[in-house]
Design a protein around this motif. Structure first.
Motif, PDB file in Angstrom:
ATOM      1  N   TYR A 280       0.870  -1.174   0.000  1.00  0.00           N
ATOM      2  CA  TYR A 280       0.000   0.000   0.000  1.00  0.00           C
ATOM      3  C   TYR A 280       0.908   1.225   0.000  1.00  0.00           C
ATOM      4  O   TYR A 280       1.741   1.385   0.903  1.00  0.00           O
ATOM      5  N   ALA A 281       0.792   2.070  -1.030  1.00  0.00           N
ATOM      6  CA  ALA A 281       1.592   3.290  -1.120  1.00  0.00           C
ATOM      7  C   ALA A 281       0.795   4.447  -0.526  1.00  0.00           C
ATOM      8  O   ALA A 281      -0.271   4.800  -1.033  1.00  0.00           O
ATOM      9  N   VAL A 282       1.311   5.024   0.538  1.00  0.00           N
ATOM     10  CA  VAL A 282       0.585   6.065   1.269  1.00  0.00           C
ATOM     11  C   VAL A 282       0.648   7.374   0.469  1.00  0.00           C
ATOM     12  O   VAL A 282       1.731   7.886   0.167  1.00  0.00           O
ATOM     13  N   GLN A 283      -0.516   7.922   0.142  1.00  0.00           N
ATOM     14  CA  GLN A 283      -0.607   9.127  -0.687  1.00  0.00           C
ATOM     15  C   GLN A 283      -0.863  10.350   0.195  1.00  0.00           C
ATOM     16  O   GLN A 283      -1.931  10.959   0.166  1.00  0.00           O
ATOM     17  N   ASP A 284       0.134  10.711   0.993  1.00  0.00           N
ATOM     18  CA  ASP A 284      -0.017  11.845   1.902  1.00  0.00           C
ATOM     19  C   ASP A 284       0.936  12.987   1.557  1.00  0.00           C
ATOM     20  O   ASP A 284       1.109  13.907   2.353  1.00  0.00           O
ATOM     21  N   TYR A 285       1.556  12.944   0.384  1.00  0.00           N
ATOM     22  CA  TYR A 285       2.626  13.880   0.073  1.00  0.00           C
ATOM     23  C   TYR A 285       2.269  14.893  -1.018  1.00  0.00           C
ATOM     24  O   TYR A 285       3.058  15.804  -1.298  1.00  0.00           O
ATOM     25  N   PHE A 286       1.123  14.752  -1.659  1.00  0.00           N
ATOM     26  CA  PHE A 286       0.718  15.695  -2.713  1.00  0.00           C
ATOM     27  C   PHE A 286       0.703  17.121  -2.165  1.00  0.00           C
ATOM     28  O   PHE A 286       0.226  17.345  -1.055  1.00  0.00           O
ATOM     29  N   PRO A 287       1.277  18.093  -2.883  1.00  0.00           N
ATOM     30  CA  PRO A 287       1.775  18.107  -4.268  1.00  0.00           C
ATOM     31  C   PRO A 287       3.285  17.906  -4.396  1.00  0.00           C
ATOM     32  O   PRO A 287       3.877  18.313  -5.399  1.00  0.00           O
ATOM     33  N   ALA A 288       3.937  17.313  -3.415  1.00  0.00           N
ATOM     34  CA  ALA A 288       5.383  17.080  -3.503  1.00  0.00           C
ATOM     35  C   ALA A 288       5.698  16.067  -4.613  1.00  0.00           C
ATOM     36  O   ALA A 288       4.829  15.328  -5.087  1.00  0.00           O
ATOM     37  N   VAL A 289       6.951  16.010  -4.993  1.00  0.00           N
ATOM     38  CA  VAL A 289       7.409  15.118  -6.060  1.00  0.00           C
ATOM     39  C   VAL A 289       7.863  13.795  -5.456  1.00  0.00           C
ATOM     40  O   VAL A 289       8.570  13.765  -4.447  1.00  0.00           O
ATOM     41  N   ARG A 290       7.473  12.726  -6.090  1.00  0.00           N
ATOM     42  CA  ARG A 290       7.927  11.379  -5.712  1.00  0.00           C
ATOM     43  C   ARG A 290       8.195  10.627  -7.000  1.00  0.00           C
ATOM     44  O   ARG A 290       7.280  10.443  -7.821  1.00  0.00           O
ATOM     45  N   HIS A 291       9.419  10.192  -7.222  1.00  0.00           N
ATOM     46  CA  HIS A 291       9.843   9.585  -8.478  1.00  0.00           C
ATOM     47  C   HIS A 291      10.491   8.237  -8.176  1.00  0.00           C
ATOM     48  O   HIS A 291      11.478   8.169  -7.445  1.00  0.00           O
ATOM     49  N   MET A 292       9.914   7.160  -8.736  1.00  0.00           N
ATOM     50  CA  MET A 292      10.373   5.805  -8.455  1.00  0.00           C
ATOM     51  C   MET A 292      10.590   5.053  -9.777  1.00  0.00           C
ATOM     52  O   MET A 292      10.009   5.401 -10.812  1.00  0.00           O
ATOM     53  N   MET A 293      11.400   4.002  -9.725  1.00  0.00           N
ATOM     54  CA  MET A 293      11.568   3.083 -10.845  1.00  0.00           C
ATOM     55  C   MET A 293      11.365   1.656 -10.334  1.00  0.00           C
ATOM     56  O   MET A 293      11.853   1.306  -9.258  1.00  0.00           O
ATOM     57  N   ARG A 294      10.657   0.854 -11.120  1.00  0.00           N
ATOM     58  CA  ARG A 294      10.341  -0.505 -10.679  1.00  0.00           C
ATOM     59  C   ARG A 294      10.582  -1.514 -11.793  1.00  0.00           C
ATOM     60  O   ARG A 294      10.147  -1.311 -12.933  1.00  0.00           O
ATOM     61  N   ALA A 295      11.241  -2.593 -11.446  1.00  0.00           N
ATOM     62  CA  ALA A 295      11.363  -3.753 -12.321  1.00  0.00           C
ATOM     63  C   ALA A 295      10.574  -4.891 -11.705  1.00  0.00           C
ATOM     64  O   ALA A 295      10.590  -5.077 -10.483  1.00  0.00           O
ATOM     65  N   THR A 296       9.860  -5.644 -12.527  1.00  0.00           N
ATOM     66  CA  THR A 296       8.989  -6.703 -12.041  1.00  0.00           C
ATOM     67  C   THR A 296       9.388  -8.029 -12.645  1.00  0.00           C
ATOM     68  O   THR A 296       9.487  -8.159 -13.878  1.00  0.00           O
TER      69      THR A 296
END
Length: 303
Positions: A280-296
């Motif tokens: 569960y990704a907590v969405q409490d940071y808007f409008p800040a920037v959050r940049h991730m990369m994912r390999a599956t």
């Protein structure tokens, strides 16, 4: 243990019964461990690969700090664990289509704040996901992981008996339909028809039983009537009972006793066993920037 890994209890040293070629510190009694003494810029030898695979299977999710790796190194590390998938809707790195870009900013609010198992809508869901933080807020934007083996083990015996032979549909469009143009919905339904998976799957490496339904992609139980006592007066009794059972099973992921919570920093990496845990990704940071990369990493068909 880094203080930024938030947990129900402080990390505890790994039990001495197993020797690791790196340091392992548990995050909670139920799930999670922080790995140190390893440089993911370097190729994994066979012994280190095998140990990391054991660690992620045992602890469900493992964390690495201060891993300043390139996208190519990220892909190479992930590929060591199996074939990598290409996601049909998320944007990809321009040089590495296996690397999903998850970017949120003041123009784009995140929608991952629900309990889910990645790509359970595929006929063959993923084995694991490897997520690296490129940029994140000073505070906010944490991610939680949930041990769904423990969630199953702690169910009442009568519930275990009820669900042991049930199967559920997992669908792509209920969540991703909002980012796919409506005129393409029929095409996506044909490309990704509902996947039918057991409500209780068996881990292919440990034999553990796992509660395998999630609120993001699981839409209904397909054989509920074949495995329940016919005690219903009307059709809506039957349907409500199925819906109530599914909602009850969804709620198991919300128990803090099964969870670990990570506070991200740039170059933090989380590697989780997507078969045995949800997140569960907590969405409490808007409008800040959050940049991730994912390999599956591609997994196996649930049984």
């Amino acid at each position: 243990m880094n203080a930024n890994v938030q947990a129900i209890r402080p990390a505890q040293p790994e039990v001495a019964s197993e020797s690791w070629p790196f340091e392992v510190a548990r995050c909670t009694p139920a799930i999670g461990a922080e790995i140190s003494g390893i440089d993911l810029r370097e190729p994994l030898d066979d012994a280190t690969y095998a140990a990391l695979r054991r660690a992620v299977v045992r602890h469900k999710v493992i964390f690495f700090r201060d891993q300043d790796i390139t996208p190519a190194q990220h892909v190479a590390f992930a590929r060591r664990f199996g074939k990598l998938e290409i996601h049909p809707t998320f944007p990809h790195h321009p040089d590495h289509p296996e690397l999903v870009i998850i970017g949120r900013n003041d123009a784009k609010r995140g929608r991952e704040n629900l309990y889910h198992s990645d790509v359970s809508w595929r006929d063959v869901p993923s084995m694991g996901s490897i997520l690296r933080c490129v940029q994140c807020p000073e505070v906010g934007g944490d991610t939680m992981w949930i041990n769904m083996v423990a969630a199953y083990e702690n169910l009442p015996e009568e519930v275990k008996s009820l669900i042991q032979n049930l199967k559920a549909a997992h669908e792509f469009l209920p969540l991703f339909g909002i980012v796919v143009p409506e005129e393409q919905h029929d095409e996506m339904r044909k490309k990704f028809p509902p996947a039918i998976h057991p409500v209780v799957r068996t881990h292919p490496e440990t034999g553990e039983k796992i509660l395998y339904v999630n609120e993001a992609f699981t839409t209904h139980i397909v054989n509920y009537g074949h495995h329940t006592v016919p005690r219903y007066r009307f059709g809506f009794d039957f349907k409500l009972a199925e819906m109530e059972l599914l909602q009850y099973l969804f709620r198991q992921a919300q128990a803090p006793e099964y969870q670990v919570r990570l506070r991200w920093q740039p170059n933090t990496i989380a590697f989780w066993d997507n078969r045995s845990c949800q997140h569960y990704a907590v969405q409490d940071y808007f409008p800040a920037v959050r940049h991730m990369m994912r390999a599956t990493v591609v997994g196996d068909r649930p049984v």
